[in-house]
Write a protein that holds these residues in place. Structure first.
Motif, PDB file in Angstrom:
ATOM      1  N   GLU A  86       0.823  -1.195   0.000  1.00  0.00           N
ATOM      2  CA  GLU A  86       0.000   0.000   0.000  1.00  0.00           C
ATOM      3  C   GLU A  86       0.862   1.251   0.000  1.00  0.00           C
ATOM      4  N   ARG A  87       0.480   2.212  -0.828  1.00  0.00           N
ATOM      5  CA  ARG A  87       1.187   3.495  -0.943  1.00  0.00           C
ATOM      6  C   ARG A  87       0.161   4.601  -1.095  1.00  0.00           C
ATOM      7  N   ILE A  88       0.601   5.827  -0.939  1.00  0.00           N
ATOM      8  CA  ILE A  88      -0.252   6.979  -1.201  1.00  0.00           C
ATOM      9  C   ILE A  88       0.166   7.551  -2.551  1.00  0.00           C
ATOM     10  N   ALA A  89      -0.801   7.677  -3.444  1.00  0.00           N
ATOM     11  CA  ALA A  89      -0.552   8.228  -4.777  1.00  0.00           C
ATOM     12  C   ALA A  89      -1.356   9.514  -4.940  1.00  0.00           C
ATOM     13  N   TYR A  90      -1.020  10.285  -5.969  1.00  0.00           N
ATOM     14  CA  TYR A  90      -1.806  11.487  -6.241  1.00  0.00           C
ATOM     15  C   TYR A  90      -2.226  11.511  -7.698  1.00  0.00           C
ATOM     16  N   PHE A  91      -3.340  12.187  -7.927  1.00  0.00           N
ATOM     17  CA  PHE A  91      -3.948  12.315  -9.241  1.00  0.00           C
ATOM     18  C   PHE A  91      -4.387  13.764  -9.379  1.00  0.00           C
ATOM     19  N   TYR A  92      -4.364  14.301 -10.583  1.00  0.00           N
ATOM     20  CA  TYR A  92      -4.756  15.689 -10.774  1.00  0.00           C
ATOM     21  C   TYR A  92      -5.657  15.820 -11.999  1.00  0.00           C
ATOM     22  N   ARG A  93      -6.425  16.898 -11.998  1.00  0.00           N
ATOM     23  CA  ARG A  93      -7.302  17.159 -13.134  1.00  0.00           C
ATOM     24  C   ARG A  93      -7.450  18.666 -13.307  1.00  0.00           C
ATOM     25  N   LEU A 105       2.949   9.853  -3.854  1.00  0.00           N
ATOM     26  CA  LEU A 105       3.064  11.135  -3.165  1.00  0.00           C
ATOM     27  C   LEU A 105       4.487  11.390  -2.691  1.00  0.00           C
ATOM     28  N   TYR A 106       5.172  10.366  -2.223  1.00  0.00           N
ATOM     29  CA  TYR A 106       6.542  10.527  -1.727  1.00  0.00           C
ATOM     30  C   TYR A 106       7.562   9.957  -2.708  1.00  0.00           C
ATOM     31  N   GLY A 107       7.217   9.924  -3.971  1.00  0.00           N
ATOM     32  CA  GLY A 107       8.124   9.412  -4.995  1.00  0.00           C
ATOM     33  C   GLY A 107       8.393   7.929  -4.780  1.00  0.00           C
ATOM     34  N   ASP A 108       9.548   7.480  -5.169  1.00  0.00           N
ATOM     35  CA  ASP A 108       9.892   6.067  -5.015  1.00  0.00           C
ATOM     36  C   ASP A 108      10.385   5.734  -3.616  1.00  0.00           C
ATOM     37  N   HIS A 109      10.583   6.760  -2.783  1.00  0.00           N
ATOM     38  CA  HIS A 109      11.116   6.561  -1.441  1.00  0.00           C
ATOM     39  C   HIS A 109      10.057   5.999  -0.495  1.00  0.00           C
ATOM     40  N   LYS A 110      10.414   4.956   0.242  1.00  0.00           N
ATOM     41  CA  LYS A 110       9.596   4.433   1.334  1.00  0.00           C
ATOM     42  C   LYS A 110      10.485   4.383   2.567  1.00  0.00           C
ATOM     43  N   LEU A 111       9.903   4.618   3.738  1.00  0.00           N
ATOM     44  CA  LEU A 111      10.702   4.541   4.960  1.00  0.00           C
ATOM     45  C   LEU A 111      11.255   3.142   5.165  1.00  0.00           C
ATOM     46  N   TYR A 112      10.382   2.146   5.065  1.00  0.00           N
ATOM     47  CA  TYR A 112      10.764   0.745   5.248  1.00  0.00           C
ATOM     48  C   TYR A 112       9.884  -0.103   4.351  1.00  0.00           C
ATOM     49  N   ASP A 113      10.422  -1.215   3.883  1.00  0.00           N
ATOM     50  CA  ASP A 113       9.648  -2.081   2.995  1.00  0.00           C
ATOM     51  C   ASP A 113       8.440  -2.702   3.669  1.00  0.00           C
TER      52      ASP A 113
END
Length: 160
Positions: A86-93, A105-113
């Motif tokens: 699970e990740r947080i993504a963003y969408f725009y219109r 939302l935080y690019g490819d970076h995750k704190l921990y897998d």
């Protein structure tokens, strides 16, 4: 129902009672219409999106972010199944109808897998920056105190 209005910003504050709530009846005006889920377009191909929220301004109104409406949503890879990735993504219109996937939302970076980004809220601050409040979740059984210590270490490394 009592309603107060701030005339300068059109902020409405309602005070609900049990009697008000019991008086609600489903109508075409307040009920989502039936739809065929097979006809829905994926917001982000290869990902399932669910819990979502629009970016708001500091007064609680839907924000205009440089001419766009921005939707933040939890997503997970369809192939991974439940409770995985699970990740947080963003969408725009800009057109008011068709959202475009902007990425994570935080690019490819995750704190921990093994830690999942989870639900939250996002505001457009008066200084033009977006601020997101969200929850971290884990399924690996580590105590929250351990996660917080690791988070603090990662944060101090990131800002030093």
């Amino acid at each position: 129902m009592n309603t107060k209005t701030n005339k300068t910003k059109q902020i409405h504050t309602s005070h609900w009672t049990v009697k008000n709530a019991r008086g609600i009846r489903a109508t075409n005006g307040n009920t989502f219409p039936a739809f065929d889920p097979d006809k829905l377009k994926q917001l982000m191909p290869g990902y399932q999106a669910w819990d979502n929220w629009l970016v708001r301004d500091e007064d609680g109104f839907v924000a205009d972010v440089n001419g766009f409406r921005v939707l933040i949503a939890l997503v997970r890879p369809v192939a991974n199944g439940f409770d995985n990735g699970e990740r947080i993504a963003y969408f725009y219109r800009a057109d008011g109808e068709h959202y475009v996937a902007g990425g994570f939302l935080y690019g490819d970076h995750k704190l921990y897998d093994d830690i999942r980004e989870w639900s939250g809220s996002t505001i457009l601050r008066a200084d033009g920056k977006l601020q997101t409040f969200y929850t971290l979740s884990t399924v690996c059984g580590r105590p929250v105190s351990v996660l917080l210590r690791q988070f603090r270490k990662s944060l101090s490394k990131a800002i030093s």
